[in-house]
Write a protein that holds these residues in place. Structure first.
Motif, PDB file in Angstrom:
ATOM      1  N   GLY A 110       0.813  -1.298   0.084  1.00 25.10           N
ATOM      2  CA  GLY A 110       0.165  -0.036   0.158  1.00 25.10           C
ATOM      3  C   GLY A 110       1.000   1.246   0.128  1.00 25.10           C
ATOM      4  N   ALA A 111       0.571   2.300  -1.039  1.00 20.65           N
ATOM      5  CA  ALA A 111       1.173   3.487  -0.778  1.00 20.65           C
ATOM      6  C   ALA A 111       0.401   4.437  -1.247  1.00 20.65           C
ATOM      7  N   GLY A 112      -0.699   4.538  -0.395  1.00 18.91           N
ATOM      8  CA  GLY A 112      -1.812   5.645  -0.345  1.00 18.91           C
ATOM      9  C   GLY A 112      -1.430   6.780   0.751  1.00 18.91           C
ATOM     10  N   ALA A 160       3.783  -2.820  -2.848  1.00 20.09           N
ATOM     11  CA  ALA A 160       2.620  -3.282  -3.637  1.00 20.09           C
ATOM     12  C   ALA A 160       1.475  -2.527  -3.820  1.00 20.09           C
ATOM     13  N   VAL A 161       0.919  -2.088  -4.755  1.00 26.41           N
ATOM     14  CA  VAL A 161      -0.269  -1.278  -4.869  1.00 26.41           C
ATOM     15  C   VAL A 161      -1.371  -1.667  -5.975  1.00 26.41           C
ATOM     16  N   ARG A 162      -2.406  -1.165  -6.087  1.00 30.14           N
ATOM     17  CA  ARG A 162      -3.353  -1.534  -7.297  1.00 30.14           C
ATOM     18  C   ARG A 162      -2.865  -1.224  -8.528  1.00 30.14           C
ATOM     19  N   ASP A 163      -2.417   0.058  -8.947  1.00 29.40           N
ATOM     20  CA  ASP A 163      -2.187   0.617  -9.895  1.00 29.40           C
ATOM     21  C   ASP A 163      -0.728   1.206  -9.825  1.00 29.40           C
ATOM     22  N   VAL A 164       0.291   0.761 -10.555  1.00 31.78           N
ATOM     23  CA  VAL A 164       1.735   1.587 -10.479  1.00 31.78           C
ATOM     24  C   VAL A 164       1.694   2.795 -11.027  1.00 31.78           C
ATOM     25  N   LEU A 167      -0.504  -1.780   4.509  1.00 26.73           N
ATOM     26  CA  LEU A 167      -1.143  -0.360   4.765  1.00 26.73           C
ATOM     27  C   LEU A 167      -2.121  -0.191   3.469  1.00 26.73           C
ATOM     28  N   MET A 168      -2.844  -1.430   3.168  1.00 27.56           N
ATOM     29  CA  MET A 168      -3.549  -1.487   2.059  1.00 27.56           C
ATOM     30  C   MET A 168      -4.878  -1.007   2.748  1.00 27.56           C
ATOM     31  N   GLY A 169      -5.531  -1.287   4.016  1.00 25.86           N
ATOM     32  CA  GLY A 169      -6.799  -1.266   4.394  1.00 25.86           C
ATOM     33  C   GLY A 169      -7.591  -2.441   3.998  1.00 25.86           C
ATOM     34  N   GLY A 170      -8.835  -2.472   4.555  1.00 29.81           N
ATOM     35  CA  GLY A 170      -9.889  -3.298   4.185  1.00 29.81           C
ATOM     36  C   GLY A 170      -9.509  -5.045   4.575  1.00 29.81           C
ATOM     37  N   GLU A 205      -9.831  -8.267   2.978  1.00 28.73           N
ATOM     38  CA  GLU A 205      -9.056  -8.920   1.624  1.00 28.73           C
ATOM     39  C   GLU A 205      -8.520  -7.929   0.856  1.00 28.73           C
ATOM     40  N   PRO A 206      -7.348  -8.107   0.280  1.00 29.37           N
ATOM     41  CA  PRO A 206      -6.406  -9.196   0.479  1.00 29.37           C
ATOM     42  C   PRO A 206      -5.361  -9.035   1.701  1.00 29.37           C
ATOM     43  N   ALA A 207      -5.624  -7.809   2.625  1.00 27.13           N
ATOM     44  CA  ALA A 207      -4.875  -7.747   3.597  1.00 27.13           C
ATOM     45  C   ALA A 207      -4.432  -8.886   4.509  1.00 27.13           C
ATOM     46  N   GLU A 261       0.559   0.083  16.344  1.00 29.27           N
ATOM     47  CA  GLU A 261       0.344   1.055  17.152  1.00 29.27           C
ATOM     48  C   GLU A 261      -0.584   2.203  16.291  1.00 29.27           C
ATOM     49  N   ALA A 262      -0.416   2.087  15.051  1.00 24.38           N
ATOM     50  CA  ALA A 262      -1.521   3.143  14.171  1.00 24.38           C
ATOM     51  C   ALA A 262      -3.046   2.599  14.109  1.00 24.38           C
ATOM     52  N   ALA A 263      -3.199   1.472  14.638  1.00 27.58           N
ATOM     53  CA  ALA A 263      -4.431   0.960  14.328  1.00 27.58           C
ATOM     54  C   ALA A 263      -5.632   1.718  15.403  1.00 27.58           C
ATOM     55  N   ALA A 267      -2.956  13.690  17.044  1.00 28.70           N
ATOM     56  CA  ALA A 267      -3.431  13.613  15.720  1.00 28.70           C
ATOM     57  C   ALA A 267      -4.009  12.162  15.595  1.00 28.70           C
ATOM     58  N   GLY A 268      -5.315  11.930  15.370  1.00 24.63           N
ATOM     59  CA  GLY A 268      -5.814  10.636  15.248  1.00 24.63           C
ATOM     60  C   GLY A 268      -5.740  10.174  13.785  1.00 24.63           C
ATOM     61  N   ALA A 269      -5.358  10.962  12.962  1.00 29.60           N
ATOM     62  CA  ALA A 269      -5.329  10.501  11.571  1.00 29.60           C
ATOM     63  C   ALA A 269      -4.307  11.428  10.697  1.00 29.60           C
ATOM     64  N   GLY A 270      -4.190  11.373   9.408  1.00 27.94           N
ATOM     65  CA  GLY A 270      -3.304  12.329   8.612  1.00 27.94           C
ATOM     66  C   GLY A 270      -2.078  11.351   8.179  1.00 27.94           C
ATOM     67  N   GLY A 271      -1.946  11.374   7.030  1.00 28.55           N
ATOM     68  CA  GLY A 271      -0.894  10.419   6.295  1.00 28.55           C
ATOM     69  C   GLY A 271       0.454  10.217   7.066  1.00 28.55           C
ATOM     70  N   VAL A 272       1.079  11.389   7.370  1.00 26.64           N
ATOM     71  CA  VAL A 272       2.515  11.706   7.701  1.00 26.64           C
ATOM     72  C   VAL A 272       2.393  11.480   9.394  1.00 26.64           C
ATOM     73  N   GLN A 273       1.346  11.843   9.798  1.00 27.58           N
ATOM     74  CA  GLN A 273       1.333  11.624  11.355  1.00 27.58           C
ATOM     75  C   GLN A 273       0.976  10.213  11.781  1.00 27.58           C
ATOM     76  N   THR A 274       0.133   9.431  10.798  1.00 22.19           N
ATOM     77  CA  THR A 274       0.125   7.867  11.050  1.00 22.19           C
ATOM     78  C   THR A 274       1.592   7.114  10.687  1.00 22.19           C
ATOM     79  N   ALA A 275       2.050   7.704   9.789  1.00 16.68           N
ATOM     80  CA  ALA A 275       3.470   7.285   9.348  1.00 16.68           C
ATOM     81  C   ALA A 275       4.399   7.301  10.642  1.00 16.68           C
TER      82      ALA A 275
HETATM   83  P1  NAP Z   1      -5.438   4.495   1.080  1.00 18.27           P
HETATM   84  O1  NAP Z   1      -4.980   5.957   1.045  1.00 18.27           O
HETATM   85  O2  NAP Z   1      -6.693   4.184   0.448  1.00 18.27           O
HETATM   86  O3  NAP Z   1      -4.317   3.535   0.250  1.00 18.27           O
HETATM   87  C1  NAP Z   1      -4.387   2.002   0.214  1.00 18.27           C
HETATM   88  C2  NAP Z   1      -3.219   1.748  -0.574  1.00 18.27           C
HETATM   89  O4  NAP Z   1      -3.419   0.329  -0.663  1.00 18.27           O
HETATM   90  C3  NAP Z   1      -3.355   2.165  -1.950  1.00 18.27           C
HETATM   91  O5  NAP Z   1      -1.664   2.670  -2.403  1.00 18.27           O
HETATM   92  C4  NAP Z   1      -3.585   0.975  -2.905  1.00 18.27           C
HETATM   93  O6  NAP Z   1      -3.067   1.111  -4.311  1.00 18.27           O
HETATM   94  C5  NAP Z   1      -3.257  -0.042  -2.111  1.00 18.27           C
HETATM   95  N1  NAP Z   1      -4.102  -1.134  -2.267  1.00 18.27           N
HETATM   96  C6  NAP Z   1      -5.365  -1.441  -1.782  1.00 18.27           C
HETATM   97  N2  NAP Z   1      -5.982  -2.528  -2.197  1.00 18.27           N
HETATM   98  C7  NAP Z   1      -4.909  -3.057  -2.702  1.00 18.27           C
HETATM   99  C8  NAP Z   1      -4.771  -4.539  -3.388  1.00 18.27           C
HETATM  100  N3  NAP Z   1      -5.815  -5.170  -3.490  1.00 18.27           N
HETATM  101  N4  NAP Z   1      -3.641  -4.801  -3.985  1.00 18.27           N
HETATM  102  C9  NAP Z   1      -2.592  -3.941  -3.795  1.00 18.27           C
HETATM  103  N5  NAP Z   1      -2.527  -2.789  -3.449  1.00 18.27           N
HETATM  104  C10 NAP Z   1      -3.863  -2.404  -2.724  1.00 18.27           C
HETATM  105  O7  NAP Z   1      -5.479   4.162   2.705  1.00 18.27           O
HETATM  106  P2  NAP Z   1      -4.571   4.992   3.668  1.00 18.27           P
HETATM  107  O8  NAP Z   1      -5.630   6.065   4.296  1.00 18.27           O
HETATM  108  O9  NAP Z   1      -3.298   5.030   3.413  1.00 18.27           O
HETATM  109  O10 NAP Z   1      -4.867   3.629   5.008  1.00 18.27           O
HETATM  110  C11 NAP Z   1      -4.207   2.603   5.322  1.00 18.27           C
HETATM  111  C12 NAP Z   1      -4.513   1.861   6.299  1.00 18.27           C
HETATM  112  O11 NAP Z   1      -3.997   2.808   7.729  1.00 18.27           O
HETATM  113  C13 NAP Z   1      -5.912   1.594   6.597  1.00 18.27           C
HETATM  114  O12 NAP Z   1      -5.928   0.231   7.275  1.00 18.27           O
HETATM  115  C14 NAP Z   1      -6.491   2.605   7.617  1.00 18.27           C
HETATM  116  O13 NAP Z   1      -7.447   2.245   8.356  1.00 18.27           O
HETATM  117  C15 NAP Z   1      -5.043   2.924   8.352  1.00 18.27           C
HETATM  118  N6  NAP Z   1      -5.044   4.266   8.859  1.00 18.27           N
HETATM  119  C16 NAP Z   1      -5.112   5.264   8.112  1.00 18.27           C
HETATM  120  C17 NAP Z   1      -5.069   6.708   8.655  1.00 18.27           C
HETATM  121  C18 NAP Z   1      -5.256   7.764   7.831  1.00 18.27           C
HETATM  122  O14 NAP Z   1      -5.240   8.798   8.209  1.00 18.27           O
HETATM  123  N7  NAP Z   1      -5.361   7.822   6.444  1.00 18.27           N
HETATM  124  C19 NAP Z   1      -4.802   6.788   9.884  1.00 18.27           C
HETATM  125  C20 NAP Z   1      -4.918   5.690  10.993  1.00 18.27           C
HETATM  126  C21 NAP Z   1      -4.921   4.274  10.320  1.00 18.27           C
HETATM  127  P3  NAP Z   1      -3.326   2.071  -5.179  1.00 18.27           P
HETATM  128  O15 NAP Z   1      -2.603   3.583  -4.573  1.00 18.27           O
HETATM  129  O16 NAP Z   1      -2.695   1.761  -6.345  1.00 18.27           O
HETATM  130  O17 NAP Z   1      -4.874   2.594  -5.270  1.00 18.27           O
END
Ligand code: NAP
Length: 440
Positions: free
Chosen positions: A13-15, A46-50, A80-83, A85-87, A130-132, A307-315
């Motif tokens: 995951g690289a979201g 690993a991502v869905r779309d390179v 860090l894919m979320g969801g 399956e397939p996580a 820790e980030a969950a 901060a309870g969320a946010g990409g870099v904070q959670t990182a």
């Molecule tokens: P996101 O922005 O939706 O990113 C998900 C990443 O996973 C994307 O890079 C996506 O690929 C990849 N992905 C999804 N399904 C896939 C599959 N089947 N095969 C390969 N790659 C797949 O999610 P996020 O916000 O970073 O969150 C990631 C996790 O952190 C989640 O569990 C979330 O609950 C948790 N979290 C997030 C935050 C936050 O602030 N965002 C805070 C705390 C915890 P593509 O980029 O190619 O679509």
């Protein structure tokens, strides 16, 4: 550069979070190596779309749509894919091929945690998360490690930033729920489909994770009582403010001393909008911030805020886990298992006792207050305070008065049956709201 052992790190995951983790791993590689005692080599992402646009520049050759070869041979897998399956499958595959796992996936842990922790136990691997719960805020490690020698009595958490943002603006500006939600969506604080946040599902997942750790008990998601904030309106906010309270969506995880059938402790885990005194530390958590208030027998009151969320904070939380995983991997031996041996019974919401504030519109006539007080007393609900204001003067017709009744602690089941009786009593025009009071 010190000649450290190399550990192979696979990122799934690289979201929002994953892209920041990859960036920080690459930018601060040397520093992280000194802290971890190992060079952390990012072997692929690993991502869905390179070809999808990314928030940060990542080398194209690291990206792949095929997670399997990355996982096999990795020492640490960061999911860090979320969801679900397939996580789930990828995490089990990582554990079974000898890797330690770092994940931020609350939805997966709240539903499949025991399966994942058992699989890790079988092979002596560790799962770090820790980030969950509550994003960047360190709360998992304090509960798992720092408080392992204490007895946690209660946790009250503001663990969902979206709902706190909405409720905070309703409180500060007297705004309507729908207007603030629309604004939150425009500003990116709420998803296009806000159900998971505003109906309390996200907070319930975090409550299950926190309660499992705090009480050394597996807490299935189905055992968490959940209510969202969609019923909270401007009138409820105004009434709360008037009475010296603020409404917050709280995740409450509580130890009930001697409450089980055999006199053992039991626990209650619940998520709902509740009144909290404006003097309470949780009342000062504004905007999209999170906070977790922990009461422990020996340590007393502790509060974790940020901060309870946010990409870099959670990182930040994810990378802390990666360093821990690396240190453990270097040290060898079996991983840290989850402690669920207390296995305390979980009581249903009907058996929980709290204080309540009941707001009623009643006929403005002599004797009505006595009738209401009688129904409450028959229902074993004891009145602590009553405030009466006139809503409509009696101009030939019957007038309407508003009663705001604060109760002493009452059982949820008694309270809800009593409110039903009040509603059917003939003197109550409308039950405006029934809210629990938490935090004192
Ligand atoms: P996101 O922005 O939706 O990113 C998900 C990443 O996973 C994307 O890079 C996506 O690929 C990849 N992905 C999804 N399904 C896939 C599959 N089947 N095969 C390969 N790659 C797949 O999610 P996020 O916000 O970073 O969150 C990631 C996790 O952190 C989640 O569990 C979330 O609950 C948790 N979290 C997030 C935050 C936050 O602030 N965002 C805070 C705390 C915890 P593509 O980029 O190619 O679509």
């Amino acid at each position: 550069m010190t000649d450290y052992r190399r550990l192979r790190v696979a990122l799934l995951g690289a979201g929002a979070v994953g892209s920041q983790v990859a960036d920080l791993l690459r930018k601060h590689g040397d520093e992280l190596a000194d802290r971890a005692g190992a060079h952390l080599e990012l072997v692929g992402i690993a991502v869905r779309d390179v070809d999808a646009p990314r928030e940060v520049d990542l080398p194209r050759e690291l990206l792949t749509t095929d997670a399997d070869p990355l996982i096999i041979g990795a020492d640490i897998v960061i999911e860090l894919m979320g969801g679900i399956e397939p996580a789930r499958t990828h995490i089990l595959q990582a554990i079974n091929s000898g890797a330690d796992v770092v994940t931020a996936n609350k939805a997966l842990l709240a539903t499949h945690g025991p399966e994942i922790f058992d699989a890790a136990d079988q092979v002596g691997a560790s799962v770090y998360y820790e980030a969950a719960a509550a994003g960047a805020i360190p709360i998992i490690r304090p509960l798992r490690d720092s408080l392992a020698g204490d007895r946690v009595q209660r946790i009250m958490g503001i663990v969902n930033g979206t709902t706190n943002y909405i409720l905070d603006r309703m409180d500060a500006e007297g705004a309507d729920f729908d207007d603030v939600l629309a604004d939150a969506q425009r500003l990116g604080y709420a998803e296009a489909d806000p159900t998971a946040d505003i109906e309390g599902y996200d907070a319930a997942q975090k409550a299950a994770i926190l309660a499992s750790l705090a009480f050394h008990t597996t807490v299935p998601l189905e055992a968490v009582h959940r209510e969202g904030i969609t019923s909270v309106d401007k009138a409820m906010m105004d009434a709360a403010r008037h009475a010296g309270y603020v409404i917050k969506l709280l995740a409450v995880c509580e130890r009930l001393e001697g409450e089980s059938a055999r006199g053992r402790d039991a626990i209650s885990v619940r998520v709902y909008p509740a009144l909290i005194n404006r003097e309470h530390p949780l009342a000062s958590v504004h905007g999209a911030n999170n906070a977790v208030f922990v009461q422990a027998e020996a340590a007393g009151n502790l509060m974790f805020y940020g901060a309870g969320a946010g990409g870099v904070q959670t990182a930040s939380a994810v990378l802390g886990d990666v360093v821990s995983a690396a240190r453990r991997h270097i040290a060898g031996g079996v991983g840290v298992g989850e402690s669920t041996r207390a296995n305390l019974p979980i009581v249903e919401i009907g058996r929980v006792t709290t204080r309540y504030q009941i707001t009623l519109e009643v006929d403005d006539q002599p004797g009505v207050l006595a009738t209401v007080a009688g129904i409450l007393s028959d229902g074993r609900v004891s009145i602590a305070t009553v405030e009466q204001t006139v809503v409509h003067e009696a101009n030939g017709e019957g007038g309407v008065a508003r009663l705001v009744i604060g109760t002493h602690k009452a059982r949820e089941q008694d309270l809800s049956e009593t409110v039903d009786r009040l509603a059917a009593s003939g003197v109550v025009e409308r039950v405006v709201s029934v809210l629990r009071v938490e935090g004192d």
